[in-house]
Design a protein around this motif. Structure first.
Motif: not given
Length: 483
Positions: A22-31, A36-39
């Protein structure tokens, strides 16, 4: 058992360096993408009801809009995270093949691709050879590049004849105007590395200069000028205003400079709004239209937007020619040195005070031209046309296209100005800039260097991400340190 015989329990260096998933950049970008999609699903969905405070939340989080937005952003994330690397590797292999010399002349025969026994040539090897031939052609025949630019210019000249009157108005009143403003802002932000949030103030100064010198303000000018003669006067006025802004801010950087430029915009805006005896305030003022009278021939620009488009195009081409020459001159190299490290630039003999003042003054001059054309086209201006939102939009266009890159600034400005107008018939006016904001968020997550970045800026960001450099085009601190 002594203490020295006890086995060590400390974790190894490899385990300390290892990151959780969960600290990897890939999953941070997913979050970030999911958030952004929810907003966007909320702000572009149903509006609130007076009798039910949670009506919009219930409708937007239970309807299909949320899943559509989530699907779009998940697809973007998956394509970028899992397909980008293979595609990039394939392109790198093609470039590597293209750089290799041909092993025998028969490999370059044009009929090889049509032989059934040589079908392997239709793969990356054929593409590589074609790429090599084209690259060699363009390296040896520079006039092909100039021919491409001439073809593009020809297309831009006939473009008003191919679109409706509505899009002609958009190209003149918005795209052309913001292009001139963005080109000037790129000098301050992209080349000199000074964050400016009040750049539209120079645009207002140019517009009011046109209204004053054509006799449209409540105050009579010393002499009334033709609109073409107003342009150099407006440019000189904006140059002086740029120097007045730059002089007290030479020791400021980053956020502090941004706050001062924002205050400068508010001074200009409130002066135009409240000094009614001079500017007309919110009631506005008129401005004459462009006209030419040579005695034997005369012409006056009317309501048709096409002549204004060609006039704007001529000014944009002229400004681009001058700025491209300026970018590769001694002044442009001095701006680059100041942006990367001002203290190091000063220690090598660069007069940082003079060159920063030049950046403010030269960047402001293009806004003066845009202001004169804008006021002359509309024939009317008032203070509410120069809100701070326009400065924010102009800055976002420069960042989106690629700071320091003239082609990127032009392309990014054209796309982001065109997009809200394209969504006019399908999206509520209150939601158009939400789509623009979502596009900017995705762009900053996956391509912070911009749509068409300059090579220097791209290298700076890569070095910063790798920890081998500290240059930042928006807020370089003394000695290159990041604040």
């Amino acid at each position: 058992m002594s203490l020295k015989d006890t086995p060590a329990k400390t974790p190894s260096a490899a385990r300390l360096r290892k990151q959780a998933w969960y600290q990897q950049a890939r999953w941070k970008r997913l979050v970030a993408m999911l958030f952004t999609a929810v907003v966007l699903a909320q702000v572009t969905g149903e509006q609130g009801a007076r009798g039910d405070l949670f009506y919009a939340l219930k409708e937007n989080f239970t309807g299909s809009g949320l899943w559509i937005w989530l699907g779009i952003f998940l697809a973007i994330w998956a394509v970028r995270e899992f397909l980008h690397a293979p595609v990039r590797a394939g392109v790198a292999r093609i470039k590597e093949e293209a750089a290799k010399p041909a092993s025998r002349p028969a490999e370059l025969r044009p009929d090889d691709g049509f032989r059934l026994g040589r079908l392997h040539l239709w793969g990356p090897a054929l593409v590589a050879r074609a790429t090599r031939l084209l690259s060699e052609l363009f390296r040896t025949e520079r006039y092909y590049r100039w021919g491409g630019l001439a073809a593009l210019l020809g297309l831009l000249i006939v473009l008003p004849l191919l679109v409706s009157t509505f899009w002609q108005q958009v190209m003149v009143d918005q795209i052309g105007m913001f292009l001139l403003v963005a080109i000037g802002l790129n000098v301050v932000v992209g080349w000199a590395g000074m964050l400016d949030l009040g750049f539209i103030a120079f645009f207002a100064i140019g517009a009011y200069s046109a209204a004053f010198w054509t006799g449209g303000l409540p105050v009579e000018p010393p002499v009334e000028l033709n609109n073409f003669l107003v342009i150099p006067v407006a440019v000189l006025t904006c140059l002086i205003a740029g120097v007045l802004l730059g002089a007290p801010t030479l020791r400021l950087r980053g956020d502090y400079l941004a706050i001062v430029t924002l205050g400068f915009h508010e001074i200009v805006y409130l002066t135009a709004k409240n000094w009614t005896d001079f500017t007309g305030g919110t009631r506005g003022a008129s401005s004459d239209r462009f006209s030419i009278d040579l005695g034997f021939w005369s012409y006056e620009w009317g309501l048709d937007p096409a002549p204004y488009y060609w006039l704007q195009l001529a000014f944009i081409v002229g400004v681009l020619f001058l700025f491209i020459r300026l970018e590769h001159s001694r002044v442009g190299r001095a701006w680059t040195a100041i942006r990367e490290d001002e203290v190091a630039a000063a220690s090598t003999g660069v007069d940082t005070v003079r060159f920063k003042l030049l950046a403010f003054a030269i960047g402001a001059s293009t806004s003066g031209i845009a202001g004169v054309i804008y006021a002359s086209k509309l024939g009317f201006i008032n203070s509410e046309m120069f809100l701070v939102l326009l400065s924010v939009l102009a800055l976002s266009y420069v960042v989106f296209g690629g700071m320091g890159s003239i082609p990127g600034v032009l392309l990014g400005t054209a796309i982001l100005v065109w997009l809200p107008e394209y969504l006019r018939d399908t999206v509520d006016p209150q939601d158009r800039y939400m789509y623009l904001g979502g596009l900017l968020v995705v762009m900053m997550i996956y391509r912070p260097q911009g749509l068409w970045p300059s090579r220097r800026r791209q290298r700076e960001l890569r070095m910063t991400q790798e920890g081998t450099g500290s240059a930042d085009a928006l807020g370089a601190q003394p000695g290159g340190a990041q604040g």
